[in-house]
Motif scaffolding. Sequence first.
Motif, PDB file in Angstrom:
ATOM      1  N   GLY A   1       0.826  -1.200   0.000  1.00  0.00           N
ATOM      2  CA  GLY A   1       0.000   0.000   0.000  1.00  0.00           C
ATOM      3  C   GLY A   1       0.856   1.243   0.000  1.00  0.00           C
ATOM      4  N   ARG A   2       0.225   2.375   0.226  1.00  0.00           N
ATOM      5  CA  ARG A   2       0.944   3.649   0.209  1.00  0.00           C
ATOM      6  C   ARG A   2       2.023   3.684   1.294  1.00  0.00           C
ATOM      7  N   GLY A   3       1.725   3.109   2.474  1.00  0.00           N
ATOM      8  CA  GLY A   3       2.693   3.107   3.568  1.00  0.00           C
ATOM      9  C   GLY A   3       3.925   2.290   3.228  1.00  0.00           C
ATOM     10  N   GLU A   4       3.729   1.108   2.627  1.00  0.00           N
ATOM     11  CA  GLU A   4       4.866   0.261   2.278  1.00  0.00           C
ATOM     12  C   GLU A   4       5.726   0.909   1.194  1.00  0.00           C
ATOM     13  N   ILE A   5       5.099   1.592   0.255  1.00  0.00           N
ATOM     14  CA  ILE A   5       5.867   2.286  -0.791  1.00  0.00           C
ATOM     15  C   ILE A   5       6.732   3.373  -0.173  1.00  0.00           C
ATOM     16  N   ALA A   6       6.181   4.131   0.759  1.00  0.00           N
ATOM     17  CA  ALA A   6       6.956   5.171   1.442  1.00  0.00           C
ATOM     18  C   ALA A   6       8.099   4.560   2.251  1.00  0.00           C
ATOM     19  N   ASP A   7       7.854   3.416   2.893  1.00  0.00           N
ATOM     20  CA  ASP A   7       8.894   2.762   3.686  1.00  0.00           C
ATOM     21  C   ASP A   7      10.046   2.298   2.805  1.00  0.00           C
ATOM     22  N   PHE A   8       9.721   1.734   1.641  1.00  0.00           N
ATOM     23  CA  PHE A   8      10.793   1.304   0.736  1.00  0.00           C
ATOM     24  C   PHE A   8      11.589   2.507   0.228  1.00  0.00           C
ATOM     25  N   GLY A   9      10.920   3.616  -0.019  1.00  0.00           N
ATOM     26  CA  GLY A   9      11.638   4.828  -0.419  1.00  0.00           C
ATOM     27  C   GLY A   9      12.587   5.289   0.668  1.00  0.00           C
ATOM     28  N   PHE A  10      12.146   5.172   1.921  1.00  0.00           N
ATOM     29  CA  PHE A  10      12.981   5.514   3.066  1.00  0.00           C
ATOM     30  C   PHE A  10      14.219   4.617   3.104  1.00  0.00           C
ATOM     31  N   LEU A  11      14.025   3.329   2.830  1.00  0.00           N
ATOM     32  CA  LEU A  11      15.139   2.383   2.858  1.00  0.00           C
ATOM     33  C   LEU A  11      16.143   2.650   1.737  1.00  0.00           C
ATOM     34  N   VAL A  12      15.659   3.141   0.610  1.00  0.00           N
ATOM     35  CA  VAL A  12      16.559   3.455  -0.501  1.00  0.00           C
ATOM     36  C   VAL A  12      17.563   4.534  -0.087  1.00  0.00           C
ATOM     37  N   VAL A  13      17.118   5.509   0.690  1.00  0.00           N
ATOM     38  CA  VAL A  13      18.021   6.567   1.174  1.00  0.00           C
ATOM     39  C   VAL A  13      19.114   5.956   2.049  1.00  0.00           C
ATOM     40  N   TYR A  14      18.728   5.071   2.935  1.00  0.00           N
ATOM     41  CA  TYR A  14      19.707   4.418   3.805  1.00  0.00           C
ATOM     42  C   TYR A  14      20.688   3.570   2.997  1.00  0.00           C
ATOM     43  N   ALA A  15      20.170   2.866   1.997  1.00  0.00           N
ATOM     44  CA  ALA A  15      21.042   2.052   1.154  1.00  0.00           C
ATOM     45  C   ALA A  15      22.051   2.919   0.412  1.00  0.00           C
ATOM     46  N   ALA A  16      21.609   4.064  -0.071  1.00  0.00           N
ATOM     47  CA  ALA A  16      22.513   4.970  -0.783  1.00  0.00           C
ATOM     48  C   ALA A  16      23.621   5.458   0.147  1.00  0.00           C
ATOM     49  N   LEU A  17      23.273   5.787   1.388  1.00  0.00           N
ATOM     50  CA  LEU A  17      24.291   6.220   2.351  1.00  0.00           C
ATOM     51  C   LEU A  17      25.286   5.106   2.642  1.00  0.00           C
ATOM     52  N   ALA A  18      24.789   3.864   2.786  1.00  0.00           N
ATOM     53  CA  ALA A  18      25.670   2.744   3.131  1.00  0.00           C
ATOM     54  C   ALA A  18      26.592   2.366   1.980  1.00  0.00           C
ATOM     55  N   TRP A  19      26.102   2.441   0.738  1.00  0.00           N
ATOM     56  CA  TRP A  19      26.883   1.955  -0.388  1.00  0.00           C
ATOM     57  C   TRP A  19      27.615   3.049  -1.168  1.00  0.00           C
ATOM     58  N   LEU A  20      27.052   4.232  -1.212  1.00  0.00           N
ATOM     59  CA  LEU A  20      27.625   5.264  -2.089  1.00  0.00           C
ATOM     60  C   LEU A  20      28.408   6.339  -1.342  1.00  0.00           C
ATOM     61  N   ALA A  21      28.054   6.602  -0.106  1.00  0.00           N
ATOM     62  CA  ALA A  21      28.722   7.682   0.629  1.00  0.00           C
ATOM     63  C   ALA A  21      30.054   7.202   1.200  1.00  0.00           C
ATOM     64  N   PRO A  22      31.049   8.088   1.291  1.00  0.00           N
ATOM     65  CA  PRO A  22      32.308   7.713   1.956  1.00  0.00           C
ATOM     66  C   PRO A  22      32.068   7.531   3.446  1.00  0.00           C
ATOM     67  N   ASN A  23      32.851   6.665   4.069  1.00  0.00           N
ATOM     68  CA  ASN A  23      32.683   6.480   5.507  1.00  0.00           C
ATOM     69  C   ASN A  23      33.457   7.550   6.272  1.00  0.00           C
ATOM     70  N   THR A  24      33.327   7.546   7.575  1.00  0.00           N
ATOM     71  CA  THR A  24      33.882   8.630   8.392  1.00  0.00           C
ATOM     72  C   THR A  24      35.395   8.699   8.299  1.00  0.00           C
ATOM     73  N   GLN A  25      36.065   7.532   8.336  1.00  0.00           N
ATOM     74  CA  GLN A  25      37.527   7.583   8.281  1.00  0.00           C
ATOM     75  C   GLN A  25      38.037   8.059   6.934  1.00  0.00           C
ATOM     76  N   GLU A  26      37.262   7.815   5.876  1.00  0.00           N
ATOM     77  CA  GLU A  26      37.646   8.346   4.568  1.00  0.00           C
ATOM     78  C   GLU A  26      37.456   9.852   4.533  1.00  0.00           C
ATOM     79  N   ILE A  27      36.351  10.336   5.093  1.00  0.00           N
ATOM     80  CA  ILE A  27      36.109  11.776   5.131  1.00  0.00           C
ATOM     81  C   ILE A  27      37.178  12.488   5.940  1.00  0.00           C
ATOM     82  N   MET A  28      37.529  11.908   7.093  1.00  0.00           N
ATOM     83  CA  MET A  28      38.437  12.563   8.033  1.00  0.00           C
ATOM     84  C   MET A  28      39.895  12.181   7.844  1.00  0.00           C
ATOM     85  N   GLY A  29      40.171  11.218   6.985  1.00  0.00           N
ATOM     86  CA  GLY A  29      41.554  10.789   6.819  1.00  0.00           C
ATOM     87  C   GLY A  29      42.121  10.179   8.097  1.00  0.00           C
ATOM     88  N   TYR A  30      41.317   9.355   8.782  1.00  0.00           N
ATOM     89  CA  TYR A  30      41.752   8.759  10.043  1.00  0.00           C
ATOM     90  C   TYR A  30      42.672   7.579   9.756  1.00  0.00           C
TER      91      TYR A  30
END
Length: 478
Positions: free
Chosen positions: A403-432
Amino acid sequence: MLFNSYPFIFLFLPITLLGYFAFGRLGNLAPVIWLALASLAFYSFSNWQFVALLLASIAFNYGIGYLLIERSLAPAPRFAVLTAGVAGDLIVLGIFKYAGFLAANLDALFLTGITLHVLLPVGISFYTFTQIAFLVDAYRGNVARYALPHYALFVTYFPHLIAGPILHHKDMIPQFERAETKRPDAHLILCGLMIFAIGLFKKTGLADGIQPLVATAFGSGNPSFDQAWIGALAYAFQLYFDFSGYCDMAIGISLMFGIFLPLNFNSPYKATSIVDFWRRWHMTLSQFLRDYLYIPLGGNRRGRVLRYVNLMITMLLGGLWHGAAWTFVVWGALHGFYLCVNHAWSNYGPSAPPRLAPLAKFASVVLTFLAVVVAWVFFRADSIAQAQFILSRMVDPGHVSFGRGEIADFGFLVVYAALAWLAPNTQEIMGYDHGNRRVGDAIGVWRMRPVLIYATAAVLAFGILGISQHSEFIYFRF
């Protein structure tokens, strides 16, 4: 006390920092004692009744370690001393963590009527494993003689005490002994504050933000196909950002004191295999299991069959380390099976043609992630039956309530997936760079200091605003 709490951020951390650097003017030992006492105070806020147990554990292991370091005993008595030390640690851990589990299973089998409810001391798994590694290294002749205050701080050091990382004496105690760490370093304090702010936002903004979706599968008695997937994926990302946030906050806090903690988290959902996953997830636990369990069992030195047996034993015990429940045993067994399949494929499986290498890598990442998600279902479920039911719904597209709620939830999960797979992690950002004790060079901290200060303040503000009344890190229960 939680890192993501107002008392910690506005009272405990500033007072501890000021005291540490103030005592640093009095010599090299005073700030060590101050920080060890502050760490005990931190622990006592939530576990005051187990402070005596922690102190007794420190005294016991320091005494056993002293006998092993002196090397005045013959080999047989030295081995007996090591055995007594490790056995003592494991007995205490077993009583507090596994006595209730054992009693429940005996009651189920033999109707003994015995039930035990033992309160679990927070952090006991971490400080026990830390000290077992110390004893084994002392027996092997790899430990120098350390002063008791430095050893006590090594065990109680509050950024790691509650949920890791599992520390190694060779890495940490020399840092505690150095005089330069007792003086404030504006560069390290700023970098530490930035990393802490990122971690706090991961916890309060991302991990806590997706928590309600987890109930879609694990809080519902009868989830549909899409709801089961939403809940399972939500828990995978909740645990990811919760543990990642804790690791960042621990590193950031420690940096403010001039101490570099080892990396414990390195974008594990980018892993291309289960072997790669365990090089990235809870890295210090993986190293401990490899160095102090898998290799002593024989590792891969006694043929491929025994190698697979050793992998299964290691991961089964690793699962039990996480919790006294059959769900954790199944989780460990699944990862042991995954590792066996991974090694078998590496030995006997075909290699992808060069032109298909990018596609093969993408498929490897997706397959690894799905395997991890399946195992997480057992990790999160209240029982094996609940985990089996959720997994049965995840492979049954005939029960869909999209339903509409499940579609919104999957859209929410896509944002999290993009952060996990596409964004640099903290040590890469900070050069740790833990090995070389460097941080901030990659982004030119001082050249961009005004911008970074404003950015840190903004991220920290969002993280603080997201603090709920009481939101423990998931790994606190282990």
